[in-house]
Design a protein around this motif. Structure first.
Motif, PDB file in Angstrom:
ATOM      1  N   GLU A 199      43.579  44.346  39.483  1.00 31.34           N
ATOM      2  CA  GLU A 199      43.990  43.947  38.136  1.00 31.34           C
ATOM      3  C   GLU A 199      43.030  42.907  37.564  1.00 31.34           C
ATOM      4  OE1 GLU A 199      45.746  44.067  34.643  1.00 31.34           O
ATOM      5  OE2 GLU A 199      46.099  45.471  36.276  1.00 31.34           O
ATOM      6  N   GLN A 200      42.548  41.984  38.404  1.00 31.01           N
ATOM      7  CA  GLN A 200      41.593  40.967  37.952  1.00 31.01           C
ATOM      8  C   GLN A 200      40.268  41.619  37.530  1.00 31.01           C
ATOM      9  OE1 GLN A 200      42.311  37.822  37.318  1.00 31.01           O
ATOM     10  NE2 GLN A 200      40.246  37.544  36.549  1.00 31.01           N
ATOM     11  N   SER A 201      39.797  42.608  38.289  1.00 29.47           N
ATOM     12  CA  SER A 201      38.559  43.321  37.937  1.00 29.47           C
ATOM     13  C   SER A 201      38.712  44.043  36.607  1.00 29.47           C
ATOM     14  CB  SER A 201      38.201  44.349  39.017  1.00 29.47           C
ATOM     15  OG  SER A 201      37.838  43.716  40.206  1.00 29.47           O
ATOM     16  N   ARG A 202      39.844  44.678  36.431  1.00 34.79           N
ATOM     17  CA  ARG A 202      40.126  45.384  35.177  1.00 34.79           C
ATOM     18  C   ARG A 202      40.136  44.402  33.997  1.00 34.79           C
ATOM     19  NH1 ARG A 202      42.539  49.664  32.579  1.00 34.79           N
ATOM     20  NH2 ARG A 202      44.192  49.105  31.146  1.00 34.79           N
ATOM     21  N   LYS A 203      40.768  43.233  34.199  1.00 31.27           N
ATOM     22  CA  LYS A 203      40.831  42.216  33.150  1.00 31.27           C
ATOM     23  C   LYS A 203      39.436  41.738  32.770  1.00 31.27           C
ATOM     24  CE  LYS A 203      44.963  39.446  32.752  1.00 31.27           C
ATOM     25  NZ  LYS A 203      45.797  38.421  33.322  1.00 31.27           N
ATOM     26  N   GLN A 263      46.713  49.011  28.016  1.00 32.46           N
ATOM     27  CA  GLN A 263      47.586  49.293  29.152  1.00 32.46           C
ATOM     28  C   GLN A 263      47.688  50.803  29.372  1.00 32.46           C
ATOM     29  OE1 GLN A 263      51.293  47.312  28.728  1.00 32.46           O
ATOM     30  NE2 GLN A 263      51.892  47.642  30.850  1.00 32.46           N
ATOM     31  N   GLY A 319      43.150  44.592  47.059  1.00 30.93           N
ATOM     32  CA  GLY A 319      44.568  44.400  46.783  1.00 30.93           C
ATOM     33  C   GLY A 319      44.861  44.605  45.309  1.00 30.93           C
ATOM     34  N   GLU A 320      46.133  44.845  44.997  1.00 36.72           N
ATOM     35  CA  GLU A 320      46.550  45.122  43.621  1.00 36.72           C
ATOM     36  C   GLU A 320      46.154  43.995  42.664  1.00 36.72           C
ATOM     37  OE1 GLU A 320      50.764  45.920  41.418  1.00 36.72           O
ATOM     38  OE2 GLU A 320      50.543  46.734  43.446  1.00 36.72           O
ATOM     39  N   GLU A 321      46.285  42.757  43.135  1.00 38.33           N
ATOM     40  CA  GLU A 321      45.946  41.602  42.297  1.00 38.33           C
ATOM     41  C   GLU A 321      44.452  41.580  41.962  1.00 38.33           C
ATOM     42  OE1 GLU A 321      46.398  36.947  42.992  1.00 38.33           O
ATOM     43  OE2 GLU A 321      48.291  38.033  43.311  1.00 38.33           O
ATOM     44  N   GLN A 322      43.605  41.879  42.959  1.00 37.46           N
ATOM     45  CA  GLN A 322      42.154  41.885  42.741  1.00 37.46           C
ATOM     46  C   GLN A 322      41.727  43.049  41.840  1.00 37.46           C
ATOM     47  OE1 GLN A 322      41.246  41.559  47.028  1.00 37.46           O
ATOM     48  NE2 GLN A 322      39.755  39.998  46.408  1.00 37.46           N
TER      49      GLN A 322
END
Length: 201
Positions: free
Chosen positions: A95-99, A179, A90-93
């Motif tokens: 983004e979390q991996s990227r963070k 970003q 999912g998009e949230e996961q």
């Protein structure tokens, strides 16, 4: 890092063989074990890459400090930062991996663990990166770092007052700077083969 987390049992076995090769079949790896990686010697920020493997922040063992040695579980934790992001999540996961990847990279720059990349820390990295280029003098490297830090300030703070001092890049600033940049092409380790190359550029 379990086999269900985007890493197959074959990959874990390969990493274990690599770990044993690096450690000389010992249960832990120390910093000096990384001197056995010829390609890493050529990397201008070699010391920062090696240090990142022992940074307690990356090992999820505390807000600062360095471990003297790491075991295989720690090794897997560090290697998980270099695993390609699974875009089927999912998009949230995603983004979390990227963070998480960016936090690892941030820790490489923030050498005193104070939560900011200061101008001095940034200069050190730029000087190390450019140290292999005989055509760039130390003063030029400092100018490049200073210019990049001013750019970071303008991206993160906007228009600054003449007497305002930019204290350094926080992790939130770091996220803004990165970003739209594909982290996958900037941060990778080819660690599964026996001729290891670690790159962060």
């Amino acid at each position: 890092m379990q086999s269900g987390e985007g890493v197959s049992s074959d990959q874990i076995e390969q990493l274990h063989r690599r770990f044993r090769q690096l450690s000389g079949d010992q249960p832990t790896i120390r910093k000096e074990n990384f001197s056995n990686i010829p390609d890493l010697e050529l990397n201008p920020i070699r010391s920062k890459i090696v240090r990142a493997f022992f940074d307690n922040r990356n090992l999820r063992k505390g807000p600062s400090g360095l471990a003297d040695e790491i075991n295989f579980e720690d090794f897997l934790t560090i290697m998980s930062y270099f695993r390609p992001i699974d875009t089927t999540l999912g998009e949230e996961q995603v983004e979390q991996s990227r963070k998480e990847k960016l936090r690892f990279l941030f820790h490489m720059y923030d050498s005193d663990s104070d939560g900011r990349i200061t101008l001095e820390e940034y200069r050190n990295v730029v000087e190390e990166l450019l140290s292999g280029n005989p055509h760039i003098e130390k003063e030029s490297a400092r100018s490049i770092a200073d210019g990049a830090m001013m750019e970071a300030a303008s991206v993160c703070v906007g228009q600054m007052e003449p007497d305002q001092v930019y204290e350094g890049i926080t992790f939130e600033d770091f996220l803004k700077i990165w970003q739209g940049i594909d982290i996958e092409t900037k941060m990778h380790v080819r660690f599964l083969n026996m001729e290891t190359i670690a790159l962060c550029h």
